[in-house]
Design a protein around this motif. Structure first.
Motif, short mmCIF file in Angstrom:
data_model
loop_
_atom_site.label_atom_id
_atom_site.label_comp_id
_atom_site.label_asym_id
_atom_site.label_seq_id
_atom_site.Cartn_x
_atom_site.Cartn_y
_atom_site.Cartn_z
N GLU A 70 -12.29 31.58 -17.27
CA GLU A 70 -11.81 32.06 -18.58
C GLU A 70 -10.67 31.21 -19.12
O GLU A 70 -10.63 30.90 -20.32
CB GLU A 70 -11.40 33.53 -18.48
N ARG A 74 -10.87 29.01 -22.51
CA ARG A 74 -9.88 29.23 -23.57
C ARG A 74 -9.35 27.90 -24.11
O ARG A 74 -8.94 27.81 -25.27
CB ARG A 74 -8.73 30.08 -23.01
N PHE A 97 -14.49 36.82 -36.38
CA PHE A 97 -15.11 37.24 -35.12
C PHE A 97 -14.76 36.27 -33.99
O PHE A 97 -14.40 36.67 -32.88
CB PHE A 97 -16.62 37.35 -35.32
N ARG A 98 -14.85 34.96 -34.30
CA ARG A 98 -14.51 33.95 -33.28
C ARG A 98 -13.04 34.06 -32.87
O ARG A 98 -12.70 33.90 -31.70
CB ARG A 98 -14.78 32.53 -33.81
N SER A 100 -11.35 36.76 -32.77
CA SER A 100 -11.26 37.92 -31.88
C SER A 100 -11.72 37.56 -30.48
O SER A 100 -11.10 37.99 -29.49
CB SER A 100 -12.14 39.07 -32.39
N LEU A 101 -12.80 36.78 -30.38
CA LEU A 101 -13.31 36.41 -29.05
C LEU A 101 -12.26 35.63 -28.25
O LEU A 101 -12.17 35.76 -27.04
CB LEU A 101 -14.58 35.56 -29.17
N PHE A 102 -11.49 34.80 -28.96
CA PHE A 102 -10.48 33.99 -28.27
C PHE A 102 -9.11 34.69 -28.25
O PHE A 102 -8.12 34.09 -27.88
CB PHE A 102 -10.38 32.60 -28.91
N GLU A 103 -9.12 35.96 -28.65
CA GLU A 103 -7.91 36.79 -28.66
C GLU A 103 -6.73 36.07 -29.33
O GLU A 103 -5.62 36.05 -28.80
CB GLU A 103 -7.57 37.23 -27.24
#
Lengths: 318, 240
Positions: A70, A74, A97-98, A100-103
């Motif tokens: 992870e 990242r 959305f992307r 959000s995926l990568f916080e």
């Protein structure tokens, strides 16, 4: 930033990648070149964590892709070949959305999305559904999504695929600007594009690295003796010109290329194309052969690539 | 958790943006409405939606696979799975996000049917009881969530949406038939265990208006293994 060490990949009994090793640092654009089935995409997929290597190790920003997947992921921004996207989503919605995926922290999200949109120039398209965009714009949306979280390593698989010449030029400029703060690894079939975009080229075939260096180094090392001079002479005197040119010391061969009704193009192969130009000019003047142009051409990356592939195939056959 | 919710939100919104989502919802509501009009709104009969819940339960068998078939299959077919699995997200979050998104879609599909209850309320001399109404909705929602988990699992194994739909339907019919027949056909020693595992009997309980928390635990628990298998399928792709 990227350290690939003795990486192998087996698909059943097929040994697709055979001990690939290379490293890349921040600020560098590295091109991965190779014919279809060479192992480029497999290598890229192992780096991005689509699947692990069968043997060997890959570190991204100091994180092992196997032990700390992870953290490694990242640090990577990835644009897969043909930029797969959700056609029913809007550009803005997809980038959010992307993020959000990568916080990406919510405080930074808006700024980073704006920046990515600005860098790839898709502002007018941001409210449109992705499915309605042209191939070039979809590619740019994919690139914006890859760079959004400001990764240290950007991996672009065939980023110029399906783009027109103007879009390719824009893509090149964007990639060069991205390399100011990141390491960019790109694979491409367009050799001229790689030559213009990349600081370094890794040539791969049959799952092994054939060459690794700057385009200038590779030309120097692998294409010495492959330079040429292109001469346009009068069609009526083409045969005499060929005889005169072959007589010059250092000329390895003369070939007739394209031409028109009045003029014909001769390609003179030489170990020293720049140095031989004067001798060619003198020979043509002495023989009273009309000449319209005379130009020395340095060996191209394409010639290096072709030569290395030919060598590789010969060795494999042996 | 925020990543799971982001995936769920995207999935839910996508189902509503695509024709397959709207057509599925419209078909379900049209058929449910027909059953309600023909079998529930009968003058002189008790105010009960039992016939509606029974028919809607059967309708879930093709409707749930239609919702779940594209969850992973479409990602695998179009290649969008690659940017997803190369982002720093665990398999569990991806599976749960997709499952929750589809579950929200299922819940949204059931919400408009509350209108039928309101209509029944207005037209009945004696208003219907709340208990059986609640049990009826649980008899749709809880098995529906279990069906969705099976659909999520089947979708994770294939890039072909049609195959995902048919395999989910096949597994559901197999389970329903087994659940209804095996407790009566198996050796006597096995019958208590098979009777306990049977979800057909639990759906019948809900239909009678019985709200038993054990049934809820059963359906939620039964949904876990298929979701774990979906995660295994996704992980297997990463390790291929």
């Amino acid at each position: 930033m990227l350290d690939v060490r003795d990486v192998h990949k087996w698909y059943g009994s097929v040994h697709a990648v055979r001990g690939v090793s290379f490293a890349a640092r921040r600020g560098e654009v590295v091109g991965l070149l190779g014919p279809n089935g060479a192992g480029k995409s497999t290598t890229i997929r192992m780096i991005t964590g689509v699947f692990p290597p069968s043997r060997g190790a890959i570190d991204v920003d100091g994180h092992s892709t196997v032990d700390e997947p992870e953290a490694a992921r990242r640090a990577i921004g990835y644009l897969p070949e043909s930029a797969p996207l959700y056609p029913e989503m809007s550009v803005d919605g997809y980038l959010a959305f992307r993020a959000s995926l990568f916080e990406v922290p919510s405080g930074d999200r808006k700024r980073l999305i704006e920046r990515a949109i600005e860098r790839v120039a898709i502002g007018p398209m941001r409210a449109r559904r992705i499915g309605t965009l042209s191939k070039g714009y979809r590619q740019r949306v994919g690139l914006a999504a890859a760079m959004l979280h400001e990764p240290g390593l950007l991996i672009l698989d065939e980023p110029a695929n399906g783009l027109d010449p103007a879009q390719i030029r824009q893509m090149r400029e964007t990639i060069r600007s991205l390399a100011q703060n990141a390491c960019v690894l790109l694979s491409s079939h367009i050799l001229g594009e790689v030559e213009l975009t990349c600081d370094r080229v890794v040539i791969i075939a049959n799952g092994t690295i054939l060459a690794d260096g700057t385009p200038a180094d590779l030309r120097e090392k692998h294409a010495a003796g492959r330079g040429r001079v292109v001469v346009e002479v009068g069609r009526a005197d083409a045969a005499n010109a060929e005889v005169a040119l072959r007589a010059i010391p250092g000329v390895a061969g003369v070939q007739t290329a394209a031409g028109d009704a009045e003029w014909v193009t001769l390609v003179v192969e030489s170990t020293d194309p720049a140095g031989i130009r004067a001798a060619i000019g003198q020979a043509l003047v002495r023989a009273a052969i009309p000449c319209r142009s005379l130009q020395a051409e340095a060996p191209s990356l394409e010639q290096v690539f072709t030569k290395l592939l030919e060598q590789s195939r010969t060795e494999a056959a042996a | 958790m925020s990543v799971t919710l982001a995936i769920a939100r995207r999935e839910w919104a996508s189902l509503f943006r695509l024709p397959v989502g709207w057509v599925t919802v419209a078909l379900f509501l049209m058929l449910c409405g027909s059953v309600f009009a023909l079998a529930v709104l009968n003058p002189g009969m008790a105010a009960s939606q039992r016939a509606f819940f029974g028919a809607a339960g059967w309708l879930l068998l093709p409707v749930v696979p239609a919702i779940s078939m594209r969850l992973f299959s479409e990602e695998l077919r179009s290649g969008t799975i690659e940017p997803l699995i190369t982002s720093p997200v665990r398999e569990g979050s991806i599976v749960m996000g997709k499952y929750l998104g589809a579950a929200a879609m299922l819940a949204c599909m059931l919400v408009p049917t509350l209108l039928y209850s309101l209509v029944l309320w207005r037209v009945s001399a004696r208003p219907p009881e709340i208990g059986p109404l609640l049990a009826g909705y649980l008899s749709l929602l809880l098995p529906g969530l279990f069906y969705l988990s099976l659909g999520t699992m089947c979708s994770a194994f294939t890039a072909n949406q049609t195959l995902a739909f048919l395999s989910t339907l096949f597994v559901l019919l197999l389970l329903l038939l087994g659940s209804a027949l095996l407790p009566n056909l198996a050796p006597i020693a096995w019958r208590p265990l098979l009777g306990y595992l049977s979800f057909d009997a639990r759906i019948q309980d809900f239909a009678k208006g019985v709200i038993d928390p054990r049934h809820a635990v059963y359906f939620v628990g039964a949904s876990i293994p298929p979701l774990l298998l979906a995660g295994v399928a996704l992980r297997a792709r990463r390790l291929a």
